[in-house]
Design an enzyme around this catalytic site. Structure first.
Site, PDB file in Angstrom:
ATOM      1  N   ARG A 121       1.122  -1.406   0.477  1.00 44.85           N
ATOM      2  CA  ARG A 121       0.278  -0.407  -0.183  1.00 44.85           C
ATOM      3  C   ARG A 121       0.974   1.193  -0.017  1.00 44.85           C
ATOM      4  O   ARG A 121       0.197   2.326   0.724  1.00 44.85           O
ATOM      5  CB  ARG A 121      -0.622  -0.139   1.297  1.00 44.85           C
ATOM      6  CG  ARG A 121      -2.088  -0.756   1.707  1.00 44.85           C
ATOM      7  CD  ARG A 121      -3.352  -0.481   2.267  1.00 44.85           C
ATOM      8  NE  ARG A 121      -4.196  -1.994   2.127  1.00 44.85           N
ATOM      9  CZ  ARG A 121      -3.908  -2.751   2.717  1.00 44.85           C
ATOM     10  NH1 ARG A 121      -3.205  -3.085   3.884  1.00 44.85           N
ATOM     11  NH2 ARG A 121      -5.112  -3.349   2.593  1.00 44.85           N
ATOM     12  N   LYS A 143       2.877  11.100 -11.187  1.00 42.71           N
ATOM     13  CA  LYS A 143       2.453  10.852 -12.135  1.00 42.71           C
ATOM     14  C   LYS A 143       2.985   8.899 -12.331  1.00 42.71           C
ATOM     15  O   LYS A 143       4.699   9.001 -13.450  1.00 42.71           O
ATOM     16  CB  LYS A 143       2.246  10.896 -13.727  1.00 42.71           C
ATOM     17  CG  LYS A 143       1.319  11.602 -13.544  1.00 42.71           C
ATOM     18  CD  LYS A 143       0.814  12.787 -15.150  1.00 42.71           C
ATOM     19  CE  LYS A 143      -0.040  13.093 -15.332  1.00 42.71           C
ATOM     20  NZ  LYS A 143      -0.506  13.487 -16.793  1.00 42.71           N
ATOM     21  N   GLU A 185      10.653  18.446 -24.650  1.00 45.69           N
ATOM     22  CA  GLU A 185       9.967  19.321 -23.625  1.00 45.69           C
ATOM     23  C   GLU A 185      10.132  20.356 -23.066  1.00 45.69           C
ATOM     24  O   GLU A 185       9.426  20.984 -22.979  1.00 45.69           O
ATOM     25  CB  GLU A 185      10.096  18.091 -22.648  1.00 45.69           C
ATOM     26  CG  GLU A 185       9.632  16.859 -23.185  1.00 45.69           C
ATOM     27  CD  GLU A 185       7.875  16.035 -22.786  1.00 45.69           C
ATOM     28  OE1 GLU A 185       6.982  17.207 -22.287  1.00 45.69           O
ATOM     29  OE2 GLU A 185       7.422  15.328 -23.296  1.00 45.69           O
ATOM     30  N   LYS A 227       7.616  23.763 -14.524  1.00 43.16           N
ATOM     31  CA  LYS A 227       6.909  21.788 -14.183  1.00 43.16           C
ATOM     32  C   LYS A 227       6.234  21.993 -12.953  1.00 43.16           C
ATOM     33  O   LYS A 227       4.954  21.624 -12.493  1.00 43.16           O
ATOM     34  CB  LYS A 227       7.464  20.677 -14.114  1.00 43.16           C
ATOM     35  CG  LYS A 227       6.502  19.054 -14.056  1.00 43.16           C
ATOM     36  CD  LYS A 227       6.825  18.337 -14.954  1.00 43.16           C
ATOM     37  CE  LYS A 227       5.229  17.133 -14.369  1.00 43.16           C
ATOM     38  NZ  LYS A 227       5.562  15.780 -15.455  1.00 43.16           N
ATOM     39  N   GLU A 237      -3.354  17.022 -12.264  1.00 35.73           N
ATOM     40  CA  GLU A 237      -4.142  17.317 -13.895  1.00 35.73           C
ATOM     41  C   GLU A 237      -6.254  18.144 -13.215  1.00 35.73           C
ATOM     42  O   GLU A 237      -6.884  17.421 -14.542  1.00 35.73           O
ATOM     43  CB  GLU A 237      -3.984  17.080 -14.661  1.00 35.73           C
ATOM     44  CG  GLU A 237      -3.776  17.066 -16.162  1.00 35.73           C
ATOM     45  CD  GLU A 237      -3.115  16.706 -16.696  1.00 35.73           C
ATOM     46  OE1 GLU A 237      -2.310  15.527 -16.731  1.00 35.73           O
ATOM     47  OE2 GLU A 237      -3.991  16.135 -18.041  1.00 35.73           O
ATOM     48  N   ARG A 241      -3.144  21.939 -15.123  1.00 37.00           N
ATOM     49  CA  ARG A 241      -1.944  21.089 -15.297  1.00 37.00           C
ATOM     50  C   ARG A 241      -2.110  20.630 -16.613  1.00 37.00           C
ATOM     51  O   ARG A 241      -0.556  20.330 -17.356  1.00 37.00           O
ATOM     52  CB  ARG A 241      -1.867  19.791 -14.123  1.00 37.00           C
ATOM     53  CG  ARG A 241      -0.691  18.847 -14.460  1.00 37.00           C
ATOM     54  CD  ARG A 241      -0.167  17.958 -13.207  1.00 37.00           C
ATOM     55  NE  ARG A 241       0.696  16.933 -13.493  1.00 37.00           N
ATOM     56  CZ  ARG A 241       1.147  15.948 -12.798  1.00 37.00           C
ATOM     57  NH1 ARG A 241       1.109  15.903 -11.496  1.00 37.00           N
ATOM     58  NH2 ARG A 241       2.375  15.503 -12.577  1.00 37.00           N
ATOM     59  N   ASN A 245       0.467  19.344 -21.372  1.00 43.91           N
ATOM     60  CA  ASN A 245       0.197  18.397 -22.341  1.00 43.91           C
ATOM     61  C   ASN A 245       0.030  19.693 -23.983  1.00 43.91           C
ATOM     62  O   ASN A 245       0.056  18.833 -25.419  1.00 43.91           O
ATOM     63  CB  ASN A 245      -1.315  17.814 -22.732  1.00 43.91           C
ATOM     64  CG  ASN A 245      -1.566  17.172 -21.741  1.00 43.91           C
ATOM     65  OD1 ASN A 245      -0.166  16.435 -21.205  1.00 43.91           O
ATOM     66  ND2 ASN A 245      -2.601  16.635 -20.536  1.00 43.91           N
ATOM     67  N   HIS A 248       0.611  17.468 -27.071  1.00 45.19           N
ATOM     68  CA  HIS A 248       0.447  16.159 -27.072  1.00 45.19           C
ATOM     69  C   HIS A 248      -0.577  15.254 -27.543  1.00 45.19           C
ATOM     70  O   HIS A 248      -0.526  14.142 -27.479  1.00 45.19           O
ATOM     71  CB  HIS A 248       0.568  15.637 -25.454  1.00 45.19           C
ATOM     72  CG  HIS A 248       2.103  15.566 -25.237  1.00 45.19           C
ATOM     73  ND1 HIS A 248       2.684  17.104 -24.582  1.00 45.19           N
ATOM     74  CD2 HIS A 248       2.902  15.065 -23.925  1.00 45.19           C
ATOM     75  CE1 HIS A 248       4.456  17.161 -24.270  1.00 45.19           C
ATOM     76  NE2 HIS A 248       4.232  15.771 -23.944  1.00 45.19           N
ATOM     77  N   HIS A 252       0.521  12.374 -29.187  1.00 47.12           N
ATOM     78  CA  HIS A 252       0.362  10.648 -28.603  1.00 47.12           C
ATOM     79  C   HIS A 252      -0.491  10.535 -30.218  1.00 47.12           C
ATOM     80  O   HIS A 252       0.145   9.454 -30.623  1.00 47.12           O
ATOM     81  CB  HIS A 252      -0.780  10.860 -27.526  1.00 47.12           C
ATOM     82  CG  HIS A 252       0.127  11.277 -26.625  1.00 47.12           C
ATOM     83  ND1 HIS A 252      -1.162  11.948 -25.389  1.00 47.12           N
ATOM     84  CD2 HIS A 252       1.180  10.859 -25.982  1.00 47.12           C
ATOM     85  CE1 HIS A 252       0.499  11.576 -24.834  1.00 47.12           C
ATOM     86  NE2 HIS A 252       1.111  11.090 -24.759  1.00 47.12           N
ATOM     87  N   HIS A 265       8.865   9.364 -27.646  1.00 44.78           N
ATOM     88  CA  HIS A 265       7.975  10.015 -27.588  1.00 44.78           C
ATOM     89  C   HIS A 265       8.368  11.822 -27.450  1.00 44.78           C
ATOM     90  O   HIS A 265       7.301  12.455 -28.117  1.00 44.78           O
ATOM     91  CB  HIS A 265       7.838  10.361 -26.233  1.00 44.78           C
ATOM     92  CG  HIS A 265       6.934  11.169 -25.072  1.00 44.78           C
ATOM     93  ND1 HIS A 265       5.548  11.059 -25.188  1.00 44.78           N
ATOM     94  CD2 HIS A 265       7.046  12.548 -25.042  1.00 44.78           C
ATOM     95  CE1 HIS A 265       5.471  11.858 -25.340  1.00 44.78           C
ATOM     96  NE2 HIS A 265       5.815  12.865 -24.426  1.00 44.78           N
TER      97      HIS A 265
HETATM   98 ZN    ZN Z   1       5.519  14.413 -23.020  1.00 43.25          ZN
END
Ligand code: ZN
Ligand code: ADP
Length: 364
Positions: A121, A143, A185, A227, A237, A241, A245, A248, A252, A265
């Site tokens: 946990r 994340k 980035e 960041k 988010e 936040r 993106n 992205h 993506h 990426h």
């Molecule tokens: Zn990224």
């Protein structure tokens, strides 16, 4: 050594950035309360390069350690490897007073963080990112995730590390493609939040790709600062936040359309930022001069050429399946000027189709 703090009340932590800091890992971990046992999760490329320095430092500080290496690559962010690491942790009798060290790129960071979030946990962990991408992005903000056969990062949590320790010297061995990927980035941060930073990148980026350490330290620090600032306002988010993106949604979609095999990426993010900036210009949000500056800076770090075949329908499908789509709407983060972006959810399908059509006309 430069340092900054991610402000998240009781979950606040420091990001420390410097050269040759791996040799201080033991002391650094002691100073944030780690004791006893540590499981180092890394990958088979990083382990022979940096695990020994870490082990030496940890053992000097009296930690009991064990190393678990996964095969490099995105496929290792899986249930299968998570299960193996859980078993290794149980064999090692890792208890709730023990900790996990994520030593590697974003893949290792996400997976090891996921293990830390769920094993017993939750146990404490520290990020020791060794790719530029992980140093400026994925190691900060908590994340953590593994992939599911239906999509990337589908199973995960928000779980903050107790420390992020960045050794810039690890970038010496990083392949050029990976360095360039992280640089995408970095450019993102300039566009979304800081026009002065953007200008500094614009003036100096060539040197950076040749790895001038002082400037590299500065850009990693600046990126983490931006960041950290965004994450401390919106950890999970719910709002701001989302600006992280930028580029992205389309990035993506490009990664997905090429089955995550052709682009890494950052290479896909490059095109994503280019397209999002063009879209912003078409919408009358961004002036042409700023668009040209963004395109120019992106060109300067170099695009990966497009694949011989690219399926527009697959890209559209990728946009449809984007996790950030809310209530069936496509969400785009669009620059309004360099240093400021807005969140837009009412761009019509026709406009996106036209954007892609023109993009295809230009390159195919
Ligand atoms: Zn990224
Ligand atoms: P990212 O950090 O871009 O999300 P990965 O974790 O997959 O992606 O790392 C990219 C590749 O770089 C992997 O093959 C990884 O083993 C390798 N790698 C990570 N750090 C270093 C380093 N410091 N030197 C050399 N190779 C590295």
């Amino acid at each position: 050594m430069k340092e900054l703090k991610v402000e998240l009340a009781s979950r606040s932590y420091k990001i420390k950035i410097g050269q040759d800091v791996l040799q201080d890992l033991g002391q650094e971990l002691q100073s944030v309360g780690f004791k006893g046992k540590l499981l180092i999760v890394t990958d088979e490329n990083v382990s022979p390069l940096y695990a020994d320095s870490c082990l030496e430092s940890l053992e000097k500080s009296g930690f009991q350690t064990r190393v678990f290496s996964i095969p490099p690559g995105e496929e290792s962010k899986s249930w299968m490897w998570a299960e193996q690491i859980f078993s290794a942790a149980l064999d090692f009798n890792l208890d709730r007073d023990s900790g996990i060290v994520a030593l590697g790129g974003g893949v290792v960071g996400d997976l090891a963080g996921f293990i830390a979030a769920t094993y017993l946990r939750g146990v404490a962990y520290v990020q020791v990112p060794t790719t530029l991408l992980a140093q400026v992005d994925s190691s900060v903000g908590g994340k953590v995730a593994i992939n599911h056969s239906r999509g990337k990062n589908m199973i995960g949590a928000f779980y903050q590390p107790r420390l992020v320790l960045i050794d810039l010297n690890t970038l010496d061995t990083l392949p050029f493609r990976e360095l360039r990927s992280g640089m995408a980035e970095v450019i993102k941060y300039g566009v979304i939040r800081d026009d002065i930073f953007f200008k500094e990148l614009y003036r100096n980026l060539v040197t950076t790709l040749e790895q001038e350490k002082e400037f590299l330290e500065y850009i990693v620090f600046k990126s983490c600062l931006i960041k950290a600032d965004v994450v401390s306002v919106d950890e999970q988010e719910g709002g701001v936040r989302a600006i992280l993106n930028f580029g992205h949604t389309l990035g993506h979609a490009l990664e997905a359309a090429t089955d995550y095999k052709y682009f890494n990426h950052g290479e896909a993010l490059h095109y994503g930022m280019l397209l999002a900036s063009r879209l912003a210009c078409r919408e009358g949000l961004l002036d042409l001069k700023s668009l040209n500056l963004i395109e120019d800076l992106l060109c300067r770090i170099g695009f990966k050429g497009l694949p011989p075949v690219l399926d527009a329908d697959k890209i559209k499908k990728g946009l449809t399946y984007d996790k950030k789509r809310k209530e069936g709407k496509m969400i785009f983060i669009l620059p309004e000027r360099i240093g400021r972006v807005g969140i837009y959810d009412s761009i019509s399908q026709e406009k996106v189709d036209k954007l892609l059509l023109d993009f295809f006309k230009e390159f195919y």
